[in-house]
Design an enzyme around this catalytic site. Structure first.
Site, mmCIF file in Angstrom:
data_model
loop_
_atom_site.group_PDB
_atom_site.id
_atom_site.type_symbol
_atom_site.label_atom_id
_atom_site.label_comp_id
_atom_site.label_asym_id
_atom_site.label_seq_id
_atom_site.Cartn_x
_atom_site.Cartn_y
_atom_site.Cartn_z
ATOM 1 N N CYS A 112 -4.873 26.887 -19.434
ATOM 2 C CA CYS A 112 -6.104 27.731 -19.667
ATOM 3 C C CYS A 112 -6.162 28.854 -18.833
ATOM 4 C CB CYS A 112 -7.269 26.710 -19.425
ATOM 5 S SG CYS A 112 -7.214 25.428 -20.403
ATOM 6 N N HIS A 252 -13.587 30.508 -17.412
ATOM 7 C CA HIS A 252 -13.039 29.921 -18.465
ATOM 8 C C HIS A 252 -14.024 28.772 -18.853
ATOM 9 C CE1 HIS A 252 -10.225 26.981 -20.833
ATOM 10 N NE2 HIS A 252 -10.505 26.178 -19.756
ATOM 11 N N ASN A 282 -13.639 24.757 -25.831
ATOM 12 C CA ASN A 282 -12.549 25.089 -24.691
ATOM 13 C C ASN A 282 -11.317 25.702 -25.599
ATOM 14 O OD1 ASN A 282 -10.521 25.288 -22.885
ATOM 15 N ND2 ASN A 282 -10.752 23.375 -21.974
HETATM 16 N N1 COA Z 1 -18.556 10.439 -26.826
HETATM 17 C C1 COA Z 1 -19.209 9.471 -26.329
HETATM 18 N N2 COA Z 1 -19.003 8.934 -24.989
HETATM 19 C C2 COA Z 1 -17.794 9.297 -24.502
HETATM 20 C C3 COA Z 1 -17.001 10.181 -24.907
HETATM 21 C C4 COA Z 1 -17.381 10.820 -26.137
HETATM 22 N N3 COA Z 1 -16.952 11.872 -26.880
HETATM 23 N N4 COA Z 1 -15.775 10.521 -24.038
HETATM 24 C C5 COA Z 1 -15.962 9.629 -23.306
HETATM 25 N N5 COA Z 1 -16.995 9.029 -23.615
HETATM 26 C C6 COA Z 1 -17.289 7.845 -22.389
HETATM 27 C C7 COA Z 1 -16.177 7.236 -21.830
HETATM 28 O O1 COA Z 1 -15.707 6.128 -22.642
HETATM 29 C C8 COA Z 1 -17.061 6.611 -20.515
HETATM 30 O O2 COA Z 1 -17.573 5.238 -21.201
HETATM 31 P P1 COA Z 1 -17.740 3.951 -20.060
HETATM 32 O O3 COA Z 1 -18.553 4.534 -19.038
HETATM 33 O O4 COA Z 1 -18.366 3.045 -21.181
HETATM 34 O O5 COA Z 1 -16.347 3.717 -19.738
HETATM 35 C C9 COA Z 1 -18.444 7.326 -20.444
HETATM 36 O O6 COA Z 1 -18.486 8.247 -21.793
HETATM 37 C C10 COA Z 1 -17.955 8.207 -19.531
HETATM 38 O O7 COA Z 1 -16.793 8.665 -19.448
HETATM 39 P P2 COA Z 1 -16.227 9.981 -18.301
HETATM 40 O O8 COA Z 1 -14.802 10.411 -18.695
HETATM 41 O O9 COA Z 1 -16.449 9.368 -17.057
HETATM 42 O O10 COA Z 1 -17.174 11.228 -18.337
HETATM 43 P P3 COA Z 1 -17.420 12.403 -17.563
HETATM 44 O O11 COA Z 1 -18.926 12.514 -16.989
HETATM 45 O O12 COA Z 1 -16.427 12.528 -16.454
HETATM 46 O O13 COA Z 1 -17.203 13.273 -18.643
HETATM 47 C C11 COA Z 1 -15.622 15.097 -19.252
HETATM 48 C C12 COA Z 1 -16.150 13.679 -19.450
HETATM 49 C C13 COA Z 1 -14.211 15.308 -19.948
HETATM 50 C C14 COA Z 1 -16.598 15.875 -20.126
HETATM 51 C C15 COA Z 1 -15.697 15.726 -17.811
HETATM 52 O O14 COA Z 1 -14.960 14.950 -16.868
HETATM 53 C C16 COA Z 1 -14.883 17.044 -17.809
HETATM 54 O O15 COA Z 1 -15.788 17.970 -18.078
HETATM 55 N N6 COA Z 1 -13.904 17.347 -17.022
HETATM 56 C C17 COA Z 1 -13.321 18.608 -17.004
HETATM 57 C C18 COA Z 1 -12.474 18.713 -18.142
HETATM 58 C C19 COA Z 1 -12.072 19.839 -18.260
HETATM 59 O O16 COA Z 1 -12.512 21.061 -17.915
HETATM 60 N N7 COA Z 1 -10.913 20.179 -19.144
HETATM 61 C C20 COA Z 1 -10.238 21.324 -19.450
HETATM 62 C C21 COA Z 1 -9.163 21.693 -18.397
HETATM 63 S S1 COA Z 1 -8.685 23.391 -18.841
#
Ligand code: COA
Length: 325
Positions: A112, A252, A282
């Site tokens: 990215c 980004h 993204n």
């Molecule tokens: N819909 C519903 N629930 C979802 C889901 C979706 N699409 N994806 C994950 N969940 C659930 C998980 O299973 C978890 O459930 P649990 O608590 O029962 O285990 C819960 O939501 C929380 O998941 P978690 O991964 O801890 O959420 P989060 O608050 O960290 O958000 C992201 C996840 C990916 C949005 C966040 O971590 C993020 O934005 N990270 C940066 C990613 C990024 O920028 N990537 C690009 C890199 S260039």
């Protein structure tokens, strides 16, 4: 002193729009979860066009907008993690399609942050002399490397391409950059793994589970906020600038919550961050040039304005660039 100026920008996305509601029909998710956690409402997903089709369209637009003949192009650099082939590079495919017979063409991989690395490379070629201009593009069809049964990743990404035509100039363009890599952390975000299977070992080959985007979301979130904040601070400090001097910050387009943290921590008004992830998700290396192109197409920048681009991504990598428009 020679500088590298952005002369034209362009962007393109595949036609098909996939909303959060559409996704909720194929994985266990909701519009509410995706919107709250990421700020993404919809994304463009290819109906079959490969990355080359998107980056070629951007290159054609750049030539037209810059009013430059293809034979005059010295350099084509494309950033992507979703090339059509291992070889040829996307840049060589563009070269063939537009007829840029005199260009040096190659791809770079920095996920990215890819566009930042590609633009930085073009800048160095131009400043070293001998190269007067470059087409620099970030383009992806991430839809082909996303596991469409994994709700934690498939909701985040979209397809698209964006780019810039840059030229050597006596006037200031790219002023300062801060790019970097933290390879020690590479395992927190990977994609595209192919194992070494051959006629003389036991490996089976085929699509490996790590072919698909694999991410520790929380660790990536931490990495992103830390590096982007430090990187922006450094570039502003080195140029003796405050956020008030900058017209737009172009981050980004991964997640609105990352931008909120950066905005708060650096005390930069949230409105100064240009964002379009609600419509495109993204798009990895395409996200910054696509956003920059939108700003440009809307006429939001005047000659002389300062713009700050800043990205992070797999590798792990990051890149920030200060540009005078
Ligand atoms: N819909 C519903 N629930 C979802 C889901 C979706 N699409 N994806 C994950 N969940 C659930 C998980 O299973 C978890 O459930 P649990 O608590 O029962 O285990 C819960 O939501 C929380 O998941 P978690 O991964 O801890 O959420 P989060 O608050 O960290 O958000 C992201 C996840 C990916 C949005 C966040 O971590 C993020 O934005 N990270 C940066 C990613 C990024 O920028 N990537 C690009 C890199 S260039």
């Amino acid at each position: 002193m020679i500088s590298t100026r952005v002369i034209a920008t362009a962007g393109c996305v595949p036609e098909q729009v996939v909303t959060n509601d559409d996704l909720s029909k194929i994985v266990d998710t909701t519009d509410e979860w995706i919107t709250q956690r990421t700020g993404i409402k919809e994304r463009h997903i290819s109906s079959g066009e490969n990355t080359s089709a998107l980056v070629i369209r951007v290159a054609e637009k750049l030539l037209e907008r810059a009013g430059v003949e293809a034979e005059k192009i010295d350099l084509i650099i494309v950033a992507s993690v979703t090339q059509d082939y291992g070889t040829p590079s996307l840049a060589c495919m563009i070269q063939k399609e537009i007829g840029a017979v005199n260009a040096v063409a190659f791809d770079v991989i920095a996920a990215c942050s890819g566009f930042m690395f590609a633009l930085s490379t073009a800048d160095k070629y131009i400043k070293a002399g001998g190269y007067k201009n470059a087409i620099v593009i970030g383009g992806e069809t991430l839809s082909k490397i996303v596991d469409w049964t994994d709700r934690s990743t498939c909701v985040l990404f979209g397809d698209g391409a964006g780019g810039a035509y840059v030229e050597a100039s006596d006037e200031a363009g790219i002023i300062r950059e801060n790019i970097g890599s933290a390879g020690a952390q590479y395992e927190i975000l990977t994609e595209g793994y192919t194992e070494c299977a051959n006629a003389f070992n036991e490996n089976k080959g085929g699509v490996h589970p790590l072919w698909y985007v694999n991410m520790n979301g929380r660790e990536v979130f931490k990495f992103a906020t830390k590096k982007v904040i430090k990187s922006l601070e450094k570039v502003m400090a080195e140029e003796n600038l405050t956020q008030e001097d900058i017209k737009y910050f172009v981050p980004h387009q991964a997640n609105v919550r990352i931008v909120e943290v950066v905005s708060k921590k650096l005390d930069i008004p949230f409105e100064k961050f240009y964002m379009n992830m609600d419509r495109f998700g993204n798009t990895s290396s395409a996200s910054i040039p696509m956003a920059l192109n939108e700003i440009n197409e809307k006429g939001l920048l005047e000659r002389g304005n300062l713009v700050m681009l800043s990205g992070f991504g797999g590798g792990m990598t990051w890149g920030t660039m200060l540009i005078r428009w």
